[in-house]
Design a protein around this motif. Structure first.
Motif, PDB file in Angstrom:
ATOM      1  N   UNK A   1       0.819  -1.207   0.000  1.00 20.73           N
ATOM      2  CA  UNK A   1       0.000   0.000   0.000  1.00 20.73           C
ATOM      3  C   UNK A   1       0.855   1.260   0.000  1.00 20.73           C
ATOM      4  N   UNK A   2       2.028   1.192   0.632  1.00 23.53           N
ATOM      5  CA  UNK A   2       2.944   2.339   0.588  1.00 23.53           C
ATOM      6  C   UNK A   2       3.408   2.589  -0.842  1.00 23.53           C
ATOM      7  N   UNK A   3       3.683   1.514  -1.581  1.00 20.75           N
ATOM      8  CA  UNK A   3       4.073   1.648  -2.982  1.00 20.75           C
ATOM      9  C   UNK A   3       2.968   2.315  -3.784  1.00 20.75           C
ATOM     10  N   UNK A   4       1.730   1.844  -3.577  1.00 21.22           N
ATOM     11  CA  UNK A   4       0.589   2.429  -4.294  1.00 21.22           C
ATOM     12  C   UNK A   4       0.390   3.885  -3.911  1.00 21.22           C
ATOM     13  N   UNK A   5       0.539   4.202  -2.625  1.00 22.06           N
ATOM     14  CA  UNK A   5       0.341   5.569  -2.154  1.00 22.06           C
ATOM     15  C   UNK A   5       1.369   6.520  -2.753  1.00 22.06           C
ATOM     16  N   UNK A   6       2.636   6.103  -2.765  1.00 20.70           N
ATOM     17  CA  UNK A   6       3.687   6.978  -3.296  1.00 20.70           C
ATOM     18  C   UNK A   6       3.518   7.213  -4.788  1.00 20.70           C
ATOM     19  N   UNK A   7       3.185   6.153  -5.526  1.00 22.61           N
ATOM     20  CA  UNK A   7       3.021   6.303  -6.984  1.00 22.61           C
ATOM     21  C   UNK A   7       1.881   7.246  -7.325  1.00 22.61           C
ATOM     22  N   UNK A   8       0.742   7.068  -6.664  1.00 20.82           N
ATOM     23  CA  UNK A   8      -0.391   7.931  -7.011  1.00 20.82           C
ATOM     24  C   UNK A   8      -0.128   9.371  -6.594  1.00 20.82           C
ATOM     25  N   UNK A   9       0.675   9.571  -5.563  1.00 25.19           N
ATOM     26  CA  UNK A   9       1.003  10.936  -5.152  1.00 25.19           C
ATOM     27  C   UNK A   9       1.912  11.624  -6.157  1.00 25.19           C
ATOM     28  N   UNK A  10       2.794  10.850  -6.809  1.00 28.65           N
ATOM     29  CA  UNK A  10       3.639  11.427  -7.866  1.00 28.65           C
ATOM     30  C   UNK A  10       2.758  12.008  -8.970  1.00 28.65           C
ATOM     31  N   UNK A  11       1.775  11.250  -9.406  1.00 28.09           N
ATOM     32  CA  UNK A  11       0.854  11.728 -10.448  1.00 28.09           C
ATOM     33  C   UNK A  11       0.051  12.935  -9.952  1.00 28.09           C
ATOM     34  N   UNK A  12      -0.361  12.876  -8.681  1.00 26.24           N
ATOM     35  CA  UNK A  12      -1.165  13.971  -8.139  1.00 26.24           C
ATOM     36  C   UNK A  12      -0.348  15.249  -7.981  1.00 26.24           C
ATOM     37  N   UNK A  13       0.973  15.119  -7.890  1.00 24.01           N
ATOM     38  CA  UNK A  13       1.842  16.299  -7.849  1.00 24.01           C
ATOM     39  C   UNK A  13       1.985  16.901  -9.237  1.00 24.01           C
ATOM     40  N   UNK A  14       2.195  16.048 -10.229  1.00 24.51           N
ATOM     41  CA  UNK A  14       2.570  16.521 -11.569  1.00 24.51           C
ATOM     42  C   UNK A  14       1.362  16.980 -12.388  1.00 24.51           C
ATOM     43  N   UNK A  15       0.320  16.152 -12.471  1.00 22.65           N
ATOM     44  CA  UNK A  15      -0.788  16.444 -13.390  1.00 22.65           C
ATOM     45  C   UNK A  15      -1.546  17.734 -13.082  1.00 22.65           C
ATOM     46  N   UNK A  16      -1.756  18.111 -11.800  1.00 21.17           N
ATOM     47  CA  UNK A  16      -2.455  19.378 -11.573  1.00 21.17           C
ATOM     48  C   UNK A  16      -1.791  20.598 -12.189  1.00 21.17           C
ATOM     49  N   UNK A  17      -0.467  20.540 -12.420  1.00 24.53           N
ATOM     50  CA  UNK A  17       0.196  21.665 -13.092  1.00 24.53           C
ATOM     51  C   UNK A  17      -0.321  21.835 -14.523  1.00 24.53           C
ATOM     52  N   UNK A  18      -0.807  20.735 -15.093  1.00 27.49           N
ATOM     53  CA  UNK A  18      -1.306  20.799 -16.478  1.00 27.49           C
ATOM     54  C   UNK A  18      -2.776  21.163 -16.549  1.00 27.49           C
ATOM     55  N   UNK A  19      -3.453  21.261 -15.394  1.00 26.27           N
ATOM     56  CA  UNK A  19      -4.907  21.444 -15.424  1.00 26.27           C
ATOM     57  C   UNK A  19      -5.316  22.748 -16.098  1.00 26.27           C
TER      58      UNK A  19
END
Length: 563
Positions: free
Chosen positions: A464-482
């Motif tokens: 679950x830590x692996x899943x949490x860290x990966x999804x947070x990477x996307x949540x950091x990067x993609x909002x810049x493109x919103x």
């Protein structure tokens, strides 16, 4: 002296051993990791590795006495009363609400913060949320495996105290750079409940059905935190000031900390270590230890085996990799909504920040709908298993079909939102798209996080830590493109693009149902876990036979004495 020919040199066997490849090295570490953890699990559950006496204590090769759980041991978290388990569940739920609420707390306050400090770059408007989520990237990679190394309680309490302190720092921030640093630190410590709670639930709920239901309640609460945050910041910023957004968050955190201080330790190796230490304190000459006490805890093991476990799982476990990709996309889309909703409901419909915050409520309603769907499927599965239906025996059918339902709902919600958000259509119509959005979002998370928790058992926190860290990477990067994406493609085009990406990803649960058993059969972790589990079951059966034989022999001796 004649020199050897070139052919002779080439044919001479090399004296240097072949260096293992990187993949072989990773697999070797993972195998040793599984073996070490399951040996500890065997010892903790009264299954000695040799013909030890039928007791809660058995000797190792060095003459030390290794203690383990007795049958129906009251101190074993699996045997705790239901009321205590439910208090633990509620405590973890409230803790997670703090964590996820903190992620979006400044969402509607950002225009007022940037105005006070003269920040004009639109790129920087995303940073108060993105820097928090950067902490979500790095934190779980440490907290998850560390909780499997030192225990749950002290780590949870310590991290939450630091979360509270840095939340207060945000309320007192003197300038924009300080705010961003504080937000990163808040996110780092706020990520602990996300990484550790699944491990706590696995510690106290042994039955997969009960554990799955507890996970369902936990997953629903993760959504309500970010939904409450825009309402708090939207109304606070326009009335009593944006700093009160963080003061309100701090008050809630302080109340939660009081509950969290009563959280007991749930991790079996730590509890057994404490029992052994208590025995040694009472009798200094005793050589009583828990299995965890005899495990090497040097820094090399901590770095190579414990802290790298989530990374190794992402790299080598196809199930973890696929789950990480899918959850990362929908999680990032969820956080993109904190930029998209103001564009839709403020720019198109002219709603105030506070009322825009209320537009998130249908997402919460949809998340609530996911619970009866989850419980109904649980009931359907139980009936199928009682009838002996072949499909119900497959591991993937325990959880994954919920994601197969949630995925299409999530896709529909994005197209609904994008194509109904027009000035000639009431704002209520796109707002109601939040209902399938919330239902789909939660069903996907419930299904896939429960799936990897069941698949990886004692390594649930690391998976679950692996899943949490990966999804947070996307949540950091993609909002810049919103903002640029919505400006270039329009609301309908941007939502359609996100819906299309979600449509591609929603095939993953169907692939798990189709080929999941074969994928697990090739998984290094799953193979090792299955072998160790079968070995534990075999030894447990042998121990029960010896116990029955001993009881029968004792009964015969008693009859002879009576005669």
């Amino acid at each position: 002296m004649t020199r050897p020919s070139i052919d002779q040199i080439g044919s001479r066997p090399s004296s240097r051993p072949r260096r293992p490849s990187f993949a072989e090295l990773v697999h070797s570490i993972s195998n040793r990791d599984v073996e070490t953890r399951y040996k500890e699990e065997e010892a903790d559950n009264r299954i000695p590795t040799d013909d030890a006496p039928d007791s809660s204590q058995f000797p190792d090769g060095d003459g030390k006495i290794i203690i383990s759980w007795e049958i129906n041991d009251k101190e074993n978290p699996y045997n705790w009363p239901k009321w205590r388990k439910y208090i633990i569940l509620v405590t973890t739920m409230v803790t997670v609400i703090n964590s996820t609420m903190g992620s979006a707390l400044p969402s509607m306050a950002i225009p007022y913060m940037t105005k006070e400090w003269g920040v004009t770059s639109e790129v920087q408007f995303v940073l108060p949320i993105s820097t928090f989520l950067m902490g979500y990237v790095f934190g779980p990679m440490v907290w998850g495996p560390m909780s499997e190394h030192i225990g749950r309680r002290n780590l949870s309490v310590g991290c939450f105290i630091m979360f509270t302190i840095w939340t207060m720092a945000c309320a007192l921030a003197p300038n924009w750079p300080a705010m961003l640093v504080f937000r990163f630190l808040v996110g780092t410590f706020a990520s602990a409940p996300i990484a550790v709670t699944t491990g706590i639930l696995a510690d106290v709920f042994h039955d997969p059905v009960t554990r799955g239901r507890a996970m369902a309640w936990f997953m629903v609460t993760t959504v309500f935190g970010p939904l409450l945050a825009p309402i708090i910041s939207g109304f606070s910023s326009t009335s009593i000031g944006w700093r009160w957004t963080f003061w309100i968050g701090l008050i809630f955190a302080g109340l939660t900390l009081i509950m969290l201080l009563a959280l007991p330790e749930t991790y079996a190796p730590v509890l057994l270590s404490r029992r052994a230490a208590k025995i040694r304190k009472g009798d200094p000459n005793s050589q009583v230890y828990a299995a965890a006490d005899l495990e090497s805890k040097d820094i090399k093991q901590l770095v190579t085996r414990v802290l790298t476990r989530p990374i190794r799982m992402i790299m080598t476990e196809l199930i973890v990799t696929a789950v990480c990709l899918y959850l990362s996309l929908i999680y990032a889309i969820f956080y993109m909504s904190f930029q998209a909703f103001p564009i839709i409901f403020q720019d198109v419909y002219g709603l105030s920040p506070g009322v825009t915050g209320l537009c998130y409520l249908p997402i919460g309603f949809g998340a609530g709908i996911a619970l009866p769907i989850f419980f109904s499927y649980d009931h359907l599965l139980a009936n199928a298993q009682s009838r002996g239906a072949p499909w119900s025996k497959q591991e993937e059918f325990r959880r994954v079909p919920l994601a197969a339902v949630g995925g299409p709902l999530f896709v529909i919600s994005l197209f609904w939102l994008g194509w109904s958000a027009r000035s000639d259509v009431s704002f209520v119509v796109p707002m109601l798209a939040g209902i399938p959005f919330g239902t789909g979002f939660i069903l996907i998370f419930m299904a896939l996080l429960n799936y990897i928790t069941d698949a990886y058992e004692i390594f649930a926190a690391s998976a679950n830590a692996a899943a949490s860290s990966c999804r947070s990477v996307f949540a950091v990067v993609l909002p810049f493109a919103t903002t640029p994406m919505f400006a270039q493609l329009g609301i309908s085009g941007a939502c359609s693009l996100l819906g299309g990406l979600s449509l591609v990803m929603c095939v993953i649960p169907f692939i798990f149902i189709w080929k999941g058993e074969e994928i697990r059969a090739r998984s290094k972790f799953c193979i090792a876990l299955k072998e160790r589990k079968l070995e534990m079951e075999r030894k447990n059966e042998e121990q029960q036979r010896r116990r029955a034989a001993a009881a029968s022999s004792s009964g015969m001796d008693t009859e002879k004495e009576n005669v």
